[in-house]
Design an enzyme around this catalytic site. Structure first.
Site, PDB file in Angstrom:
ATOM      1  N   SER A  47      82.316 146.573   9.753  1.00  0.00           N
ATOM      2  CA  SER A  47      83.278 146.776   8.649  1.00  0.00           C
ATOM      3  C   SER A  47      83.339 145.606   7.669  1.00  0.00           C
ATOM      4  O   SER A  47      84.387 144.966   7.481  1.00  0.00           O
ATOM      5  CB  SER A  47      84.644 147.080   9.236  1.00  0.00           C
ATOM      6  OG  SER A  47      84.507 148.197  10.059  1.00  0.00           O
ATOM      7  N   ARG A  60      78.714 139.808   1.852  1.00  0.00           N
ATOM      8  CA  ARG A  60      79.562 138.643   2.142  1.00  0.00           C
ATOM      9  C   ARG A  60      80.477 138.987   3.290  1.00  0.00           C
ATOM     10  O   ARG A  60      80.809 140.149   3.511  1.00  0.00           O
ATOM     11  CB  ARG A  60      80.407 138.295   0.924  1.00  0.00           C
ATOM     12  CG  ARG A  60      81.384 139.383   0.510  1.00  0.00           C
ATOM     13  CD  ARG A  60      82.289 138.917  -0.609  1.00  0.00           C
ATOM     14  NE  ARG A  60      81.567 138.833  -1.862  1.00  0.00           N
ATOM     15  CZ  ARG A  60      81.533 139.814  -2.762  1.00  0.00           C
ATOM     16  NH1 ARG A  60      82.171 140.943  -2.542  1.00  0.00           N
ATOM     17  NH2 ARG A  60      80.871 139.688  -3.884  1.00  0.00           N
ATOM     18  N   ASP A  80      83.781 151.195   8.494  1.00  0.00           N
ATOM     19  CA  ASP A  80      84.911 151.906   9.123  1.00  0.00           C
ATOM     20  C   ASP A  80      85.491 152.990   8.210  1.00  0.00           C
ATOM     21  O   ASP A  80      85.906 154.057   8.677  1.00  0.00           O
ATOM     22  CB  ASP A  80      86.010 150.934   9.606  1.00  0.00           C
ATOM     23  CG  ASP A  80      86.462 149.943   8.552  1.00  0.00           C
ATOM     24  OD1 ASP A  80      85.900 149.941   7.442  1.00  0.00           O
ATOM     25  OD2 ASP A  80      87.394 149.155   8.834  1.00  0.00           O
TER      26      ASP A  80
END
Ligand code: BGC
Length: 500
Positions: free
Chosen positions: A180, A195, A233
């Protein structure tokens, strides 16, 4: 536990710490507390800082829609609008056994999901808490830890009483990996980490294919597993919620981080037009909307506390929207306001306040507890301040803290409504209405969060806002990941992998 009006009790926080609730108050003690009037004056100031008018919300929605469109047109935009290579909705008939590994902001979870078709499923799972060191350690170590946990789970769930494997020789269990964090994908089982978010700073991972890194750990531990899908997610939540209720069109997560996913027509995803994907197909988009307004900070109403949160974070400038909304930051925003009032000599004069001065000690769970304190004396709030921070409070101060929590929580919910409204507006879902599958600790545990999101939608859209309803989502990272693994298997078997 909810504090009773009389007597003592205890509550357990998400971090596992336990706190005793005292019924004693300290009104009479001889400390130089702020007066009721002073606290009320201060509250007015914070009210104007943290309140979002409907007009301002509508401006944010317009800017948000533009960012979503831009992200679909061009690669590497602030809101990256990531094509997930999850094609279309599930049929609801997907079936079979699937493993899911979910690396979230707080926990690592391993699940075995049995899809039974007709929107039904069963699940067994084990959770492991991630330590703060693991969140900053080497990438290979993190993925090795994932593989170790997976190994323990397989050893426990796929052996008979004598310890013999229940798997056939050479059998590989299909696995969906829920990761996620924002990743660029060029196919379903690949993802280059853009990132880290949510305070993670694991080294030597940004810019690399995390699916490949995890695959290497799977090989190292010789696990009988084939990782078939790397999913976010929100994408998992979208697919899982649609599996059980096809009216779901959007999925959102309001937890440690925040984000949304929805289903887009491939022809509208201009930046992948050259891949030759059938124009009539649909593909789930992981918006990564937590990044909205990052770097330039043109649209969101940031207070000086938000700016401090941002500038002292491990990723200054990034995840601007998320930093105003998600569970990782709300407690810290409130703590910064309290610290300002301590520095100004308004709060806790004559008391030791060093315990409040450490960043991130004030958990977002405290805001939930403060808002849900059912007692007139606000005993829960006494408990929080005496037990965790060793400071004594008056009723006026406690009322102020509760009102402040409400302002910060309400702003988060109304900004969340702006994000939902942007997708609804862009996709034209308002008239026909739709369900928004929602999950995450804020949505599930913060009192009134969902109602405030709905109020926000009505402020943006008027009465028609009632057509958009958030509902508690199905477990996207477990069930959703399994359904996506099943959908991917069907496409592979039909020769449609990697992406046509
Ligand atoms: C991540 C998203 C994720 C969200 C909710 C954000 O910080 O960038 O990928 O979906 O948190 O977990």
């Amino acid at each position: 536990m909810v504090a009773s009006r009389r007597g003592s009790g205890s509550i357990t926080l998400p971090t596992g710490q336990t706190m005793a609730i005292h019924t004693r108050t300290h009104e009479e003690e001889d400390l130089p507390h702020a007066t009721k009037k002073t606290m009320a004056d201060h509250l007015r100031k914070y009210e104007s800082l943290f309140t979002l008018t409907p007009q301002r919300m509508r401006m944010i929605v317009e800017a948000f829609k533009d960012s979503l469109e831009l992200g679909l047109q061009k690669p590497k935009q602030v809101v990256p609008m990531i094509p997930t290579f999850v094609f279309g909705w599930p049929t609801g008939q997907e079936s079979g056994d699937f493993l899911a590994l979910d690396l979230g902001g707080t926990n690592l979870r391993v699940c075995l999901v049995t899809l039974q078709g007709e929107g039904k499923f069963e699940m067994t799972q084990t959770k492991y808490r991630l330590t703060e060191e693991q969140k900053q350690d080497e990438g290979t170590k993190l993925f090795d830890f994932c593989a170790e946990c997976l190994k323990t789970f397989i050893d426990t769930n796929f052996t008979d009483e004598d310890g013999n494997s229940l798997l056939k020789p050479g059998e590989l269990l299909p696995l969906g990996f829920t990761f996620s964090y924002p990743c660029y994908q060029t196919r379903i089982d690949h993802g280059e980490l853009i990132r880290w978010t949510k305070g993670f700073g694991v080294k030597n991972t940004e810019g690399r294919d995390v699916a490949e890194m995890f695959r290497q750990s799977i090989e190292k531990y010789e696990l009988p597993v084939q990782m078939t899908a790397l999913i976010n997610d929100t994408t998992g939540t979208l697919i899982a919620s649609h599996y059980v209720n096809p009216k779901t069109k959007i999925a959102v997560i309001f937890g440690t981080g925040c984000n949304a996913a929805y289903m887009e027509d491939v022809k509208n995803i201009e930046k992948i037009n050259d891949l030759g994907i059938n124009e009539k197909d649909q593909m789930a988009i992981n918006c990564e909307w937590g990044a909205f307004d990052s770097f330039e900070h043109e649209h969101l109403p940031r207070t000086k506390y938000d700016i401090i949160v941002d500038e002292t974070s491990n990723k200054p400038g990034e995840q601007a929207f998320e930093k105003l909304i998600s569970g990782r930051y709300l407690g810290e925003i409130l703590r910064l306001v309290i610290c300002e009032l301590i520095d100004e000599g308004v709060l806790f004069l004559g008391q030791e306040t060093y315990k409040l001065e450490t960043p991130y000690v004030f958990e977002t769970a405290f805001l939930s507890l403060m808002e849900s304190d059912p007692t007139d004396e606000l005993l829960m709030i006494i408990g929080i301040f005496t037990h965790f921070f060793a400071v004594e409070t008056t009723l006026a101060e406690r009322q102020f803290f509760r009102a402040l929590a409400m302002l910060i929580g309400r702003r988060a919910a109304r900004l969340s409504a702006c994000g939902i409204a942007a997708i609804v507006g862009k996709m034209g879902y308002l008239d026909e209405g739709c369900l928004v599958g929602a999950d995450g600790s804020l949505y599930n545990k913060y009192p009134g969060f969902a109602d405030r999101v709905h109020e926000g939608l009505i402020d943006v859209f008027g009465e028609k806002g009632n057509n958009i309803k958030t509902v508690h989502a199905e477990d996207g990272s477990g069930v959703g990941s399994a359904i996506i693994a099943a959908m991917t298997k069907v496409r592979r078997d039909a020769g449609l992998y990697p992406n046509v």
